[in-house]
Structure formats: structure tokens, C-alpha cells
Design a protein around this motif. Structure first.
Motif, mmCIF file in Angstrom:
data_model
loop_
_atom_site.group_PDB
_atom_site.id
_atom_site.type_symbol
_atom_site.label_atom_id
_atom_site.label_comp_id
_atom_site.label_asym_id
_atom_site.label_seq_id
_atom_site.Cartn_x
_atom_site.Cartn_y
_atom_site.Cartn_z
ATOM 1 N N ASP A 86 0.815 -1.224 0.000
ATOM 2 C CA ASP A 86 0.000 0.000 0.000
ATOM 3 C C ASP A 86 0.848 1.275 0.000
ATOM 4 O O ASP A 86 0.309 2.371 0.007
ATOM 5 C CB ASP A 86 -1.001 -0.011 1.164
ATOM 6 N N ARG A 116 2.761 1.828 -2.502
ATOM 7 C CA ARG A 116 3.005 2.080 -3.920
ATOM 8 C C ARG A 116 2.008 3.064 -4.527
ATOM 9 O O ARG A 116 0.820 3.019 -4.225
ATOM 10 C CB ARG A 116 2.906 0.773 -4.718
ATOM 11 N N GLU A 149 2.991 3.835 -8.021
ATOM 12 C CA GLU A 149 3.202 3.212 -9.322
ATOM 13 C C GLU A 149 3.701 1.791 -9.122
ATOM 14 O O GLU A 149 4.383 1.494 -8.134
ATOM 15 C CB GLU A 149 4.263 4.003 -10.111
ATOM 16 N N LYS A 150 3.344 0.928 -10.079
ATOM 17 C CA LYS A 150 3.816 -0.459 -9.963
ATOM 18 C C LYS A 150 4.633 -0.816 -11.199
ATOM 19 O O LYS A 150 4.387 -0.294 -12.297
ATOM 20 C CB LYS A 150 2.624 -1.396 -9.840
ATOM 21 N N GLY A 179 7.441 0.135 -5.218
ATOM 22 C CA GLY A 179 7.227 0.942 -6.418
ATOM 23 C C GLY A 179 8.275 2.006 -6.628
ATOM 24 O O GLY A 179 7.983 3.107 -7.102
ATOM 25 N N SER A 233 0.753 3.438 -13.370
ATOM 26 C CA SER A 233 0.039 3.795 -12.141
ATOM 27 C C SER A 233 -0.619 2.542 -11.566
ATOM 28 O O SER A 233 -0.955 1.603 -12.304
ATOM 29 C CB SER A 233 -0.993 4.885 -12.416
ATOM 30 N N GLU A 234 -0.789 2.534 -10.255
ATOM 31 C CA GLU A 234 -1.185 1.341 -9.518
ATOM 32 C C GLU A 234 -2.455 0.695 -10.082
ATOM 33 O O GLU A 234 -2.583 -0.530 -10.108
ATOM 34 C CB GLU A 234 -1.380 1.730 -8.044
ATOM 35 N N GLN A 235 -3.410 1.525 -10.563
ATOM 36 C CA GLN A 235 -4.698 0.962 -10.984
ATOM 37 C C GLN A 235 -4.710 0.514 -12.441
ATOM 38 O O GLN A 235 -5.720 0.002 -12.925
ATOM 39 C CB GLN A 235 -5.832 1.973 -10.707
#
Lengths: 407, 131
Positions: free
Chosen positions: B47, B49, B51-52, B92, B111-113
């Protein structure tokens, strides 16, 4: 043991600093990391000499600042050693960041704090500003009123702090110059008896146990930080006072000297009482005795353990008193004094009807004279007789110029 | 770990590495080690992050740079073959992308999503500007 023993007479003439240094020698400290600062310098100087002369088997780490001194102590303590240091005033201020590391990491380090004023203006003499500054740092704080107590409380502090249920660092306070540089007769313990009392250091989760590696001082964000602080607070609030009481009892059996969480003097039937810390307690006792001869039922409550604050014991000691003076030897800088606030907190819900006033005294080494205390007791008696506070709530005693009061 | 109360932690803001003594830990895969319950391996920092990293194995040459440079041992590698990213321990930081030498890069930050399938489908082509 590879070190030499020292033959001590039953009573030695020591000042508070040397008494503390002797206690550190007798506890056989593994590591002292220190940066000297007046008036605490002779403590680590004394320890260094004992080390050089072969009376201790340990390590003296010379560092470049007090911040590094406490950091070195934290590293050595986490590694699995018995560790102590000493400081004062600005030195403690520079250490303050690392003090929180030590208590959060639950490292049983002992710090001899020789109380001194905080600048500015620069001042090397005694007051309690530094002691008050780190009161929320999670360290247990003992207060010695004279060299004898500075000696004894070091042993007690080690035994309490190193208990595996407690594992919290502890400060032994003594008044700068008034205790630290005033030589008095100090009843000694022999090396064997003293070491037998504190016992061999038993490390717990030490970093040098390479078969069971641990990480110390980890990062915990919002997910665990609160839990760690809660546990630390719980242990301070519930475990430390009973442990200190047990160690006080044990020490009394060993030495015949009785210590209490709160030192009551003539409090059984007292109408008026002074609550204070440090060398002032002994002066106040003298004056209280004198006041009794003049018909004022005066008592003194000396705080022996400042942290954890002994709310119950304070409330118990003051339950039948009519007027109380809280004496703070630190500039309140925009508030009531710390003792005033905390005694008010201890008494508020107890049904006590005592009138509480706060006095600020002795900043930067200014004397607290018997005359001051006589006047103070008379004021308290006037309050008690009138059933209300007849003077202002907060007063500065011994300051030059017109009387100063804001509350 | 997540369900523990304040009174159940090891005291001292301390993490115990393993249950019992540890021998030859370097030769044991992470998932086979006897980590203690109070260990950062059992705690997720996912959590943190924003960016992944997304891994595209089509371009990977198994140089192991990402594995070497990852500060959190979050690159999973088996027999010197890059397998993927341990998303429980990846913060990240993007270092793996920075050190990836292929063209186009086989790891890129999204981006994470971002949907991973979509990212892989629209992977950038070779950058002619380089070399």
C-alpha cells in the motif's frame, strides 16, 4: 573476573558525580559512550579512569557529540551490553532525539543526568529545565537529592531497567553543582555486594546473538506504530512502579537505606505541604521542622520517581492537606509549572479540597533559601486558614525586581 | 500479523527474523524459509506504492540486473531466470525499470490501478533514438 577490585571504606567522602562514577564501576558497565559537559563531566571522567586503571572491563567510546554518545549507547545496548552515560542541559537537548529511540527500542540504558539550566542565556548551574524537557521521552526518571542517593539510585535504576519485564531506559537525576560537586559522606557497598545486587547483565534479543538474528528499531507506519507505543505506555503505567517498589525493598534489606516512590516528611497530620524535587527537598524538610516548632503543621512531599508519574502515591500523600505548593525549578514558558499541572491532575477527581498554588524558583542555580520557604509556608497557612487562595496562583520566588505572577 | 493486538508484539520495535536458529539461509528460497511471524517478510508494504512495475517477459534477456538492484528483494528469480515481481514487498521505487537494459524495456512503471493486460498489449516498441 579479570578486573581489580577496589577497597572502599564504609563511608567515603564523595560528591554526587564521583558517587555515580563509582556506582557505574561497581555495576561493571560494558560500554560508556560519552561526550563531556559541565557539570556531569566527572562522572564519565571517573569511569574512564577506573577503566584505564584496570578496575573495569569495558569500553569507553569517545564520540563527537552527545547525539553520537547516546547513539553509541543505543548500538551497544542493542548489541547486548550493559551501557550507561552521563550528560546535562544542552547535551541532553542534543540527545533528545535518540532518547526516544532508546525507549522505543526498549533498551535498558542508564543515563546520569546532572540537572542544569538550558540556554539562553548560557548557564552551567543547576535547575530542572533539562529533566522536564525529556519527561515524555519514555525513560524512567529517578531523582536523587544528595550524593548518597545518586550512588544508590544507580544500582536501583540498573536493576529496574534491566528486568526483562520492564526493559526501559532510566535516568538518574541529580542537581548540578549542589549535588554533583558537593562532597558528603557516602555510605558505600563493597564491590561484591554491589555487583551481587545488580547481577550479571542478561541480554535479550541482542544483535550479537548471530544464531537468532533480529532487526532493531524497525520502521512501523500507521499499521503498527500505535501498538508499540501503547505497549510501551502500558508497561510504564502498570509495571514500573511495582517493580521499583520491590527493588527499593530489596535495596533496603541490603543497605538499610529505605527509598520510597514518594518521599513523605511529616505528612501524617500536615495542614500545608510543599511538593518539590532535588536538593530543595532537604531544605524544605529543615524548614518544615522549624515551622512545626512555630505551630504550622508543615510537611514535605519529595518526588523520587518523576516518570512514570506516581499519581496514586501523590494523591495518597496529599489527601488530608489543606494547602499545597508545587515548586517547579524550571521556567514554565507560557504555562503553569509541570509539577503544578501534574499534581492538579493527580488530585482533581479524588475529592481533595486542597488549595494548590505553583511556585517557580531557583532558575539557573539561584538559591532557594530557608527564608523563601518560611514565607511560602506562611502563605500556605494563610490560604488554608482563609479556605481560598489568598495570593496569586503562580509566583516566581527569588527573582529580582517586582513580584512576578500571571495566574 | 495484521490481526495482532498491542499486547502481542515482541517488545522493542524489534523484528525477529526466523523461528529458531538459521543455517545456510542463502541456499533456501524465500518462500521456504522459517520466517517468524514478526518479520517484514510477512508484512506487506504494497500500500506504499503509487506506481507499480509491469514485467513483459517477451523482451527480458534474464540479465538479472533488476534482481541485483531491487532494494527490497522483490524480484523473483529462479535458476537465473526472471519470473516476476513480488507485489507484496515492492514499494514501487522504479529502480528495476531504471536498470533494465533491453530496448524496449522489459519492465515499465504504470500507475497502480492500470490493468496489466492492457499495459502488456500496448507495450511500447523499440526506441530508435537509443543506440
Amino acid at each position: 573476573m579479570a578486573f581489580d577490585k577496589m577497597e572502599l571504606r564504609d563511608i567515603e567522602v564523595w560528591d554526587g558525580n564521583f558517587a555515580a562514577a563509582q556506582a557505574l564501576r561497581q555495576c561493571q558497565i560494558d560500554v560508556v559512550a560519552a561526550y563531556p559537559i559541565t557539570p556531569s563531566t566527572p562522572i564519565v571522567e571517573g569511569y574512564a579512569k577506573f577503566l584505564a586503571d584496570g578496575y573495569v572491563e569495558g569500553e569507553f567510546v569517545m564520540v563527537e557529540s552527545e547525539h553520537a554518545a547516546m547513539s553509541g549507547c543505543i548500538g551497544a545496548s542493542a548489541a547486548g551490553g550493559r551501557v550507561a552515560t552521563a550528560t546535562s542541559s544542552q547535551g541532553l537537548a542534543l540527545m533528545s532525539e535518540t532518547l526516544y529511540q532508546a525507549s522505543g527500542m526498549r533498551l535498558p540504558i542508564i543515563l546520569n543526568l546532572v540537572n542544569r539550566a538550558l540556554a539562553s542565556p548560557l548557564n552551567v548551574n543547576g535547575d530542572h529545565s533539562d529533566m522536564y524537557m525529556v519527561r515524555d521521552s519514555g525513560w524512567i526518571q529517578f531523582d536523587a537529592y544528595n550524593p548518597q542517593e545518586a550512588y544508590d539510585l544507580n544500582f536501583i535504576a540498573f536493576k529496574v531497567a534491566e528486568d526483562h519485564d520492564i526493559r526501559l531506559p532510566a535516568i538518574v537525576n541529580q542537581d548540578g553543582f549542589m549535588t554533583s560537586h558537593t562532597a558528603q559522606g557516602v555510605k558505600t557497598l563493597s564491590d561484591d555486594v554491589a555487583y551481587g545486587f545488580v547481577g550479571e547483565f542478561k541480554p535479550m534479543n541482542d544483535m550479537l546473538d548471530l544464531d537468532h538474528p533480529v532487526t532493531h528499531g524497525v520502521q512501523t507506519e500507521e499499521d503498527w506504530h500505535f501498538e508499540h507505543k501503547a505497549r510501551q505506555h502500558r508497561d510504564l503505567m502498570t509495571k514500573v512502579i511495582p517493580k521499583i517498589e520491590a527493588v527499593f525493598d530489596e535495596f533496603e534489606k541490603l543497605s538499610g537505606r529505605k527509598y520510597n516512590i514518594v518521599e513523605k516528611y511529616d505528612m501524617d497530620d500536615a495542614d500545608v505541604a510543599v511538593v518539590c524535587l532535588g536538593t530543595s527537598v532537604e531544605t524544605a524538610r529543615e524548614v518544615a521542622k522549624e515551622m512545626r516548632e512555630n505551630g504550622i503543621k508543615a510537611g514535605v512531599v519529595g518526588i523520587r520517581v518523576l516518570r512514570p508519574f506516581p499519581f496514586m502515591q501523590i494523591a495518597e500523600a496529599l489527601k488530608d492537606v489543606k494547602a499545597i505548593a508545587a515548586l517547579d525549578r524550571s521556567s514554565p514558558n507560557g504555562a503553569a509549572g509541570m509539577l503544578f499541572n501534574e499534581i492538579a491532575g493527580a488530585l482533581y477527581n479524588t475529592g481533595s479540597k486542597a488549595l494548590l498554588s505553583g511556585y517557580v524558583y531557583g532558575l539557573g542555580g539561584r538559591d532557594l533559601t530557608k527564608t523563601h520557604l518560611r514565607d511560602l509556608y506562611k502563605e500556605l497557612q494563610a490560604n488554608a486558614d482563609a479556605g481560598k487562595v489568598t495570593t496569586q496562583l503562580q509566583q516566581f520566588i527569588g527573582v529580582r525586581g517586582p513580584k512576578l505572577a500571571f495566574l | 500479523m495484521a490481526n495482532k493486538g498491542w499486547d502481542e508484539f515482541e517488545i522493542g520495535a524489534m523484528l525477529r527474523s526466523f523461528n529458531g536458529p538459521v543455517k545456510d539461509v542463502a541456499l533456501i528460497h524465500q518462500e521456504d524459509r522459517a520466517y517468524s511471524e514478526n518479520n517484514s517478510f510477512t508484512a506487506s508494504v504494497a500500500d506504499w506504492r503509487i506506481e507499480k512495475p509491469v514485467f513483459n517477459k517477451d523482451f527480458c534477456i534474464d540479465c538479472q540486473f533488476c534482481w541485483i538492484y531491487c532494494p527490497d528483494i522483490s524480484i523473483i528469480s529462479r535458476d537465473k531466470k526472471m519470473v516476476g515481481v513480488d507485489m507484496d514487498h515492492c514499494k514501487g521505487c522504479g529502480i528495476c525499470v531504471e536498470v533494465c537494459p533491453t530496448n524496449p524495456k522489459s519492465l515499465l512503471m504504470y500507475s497502480e490501478q492500470t490493468d496489466e493486460e492492457e499495459a502488456l498489449a500496448a507495450w511500447p516498441s523499440k526506441d530508435e533514438g537509443e543506440n
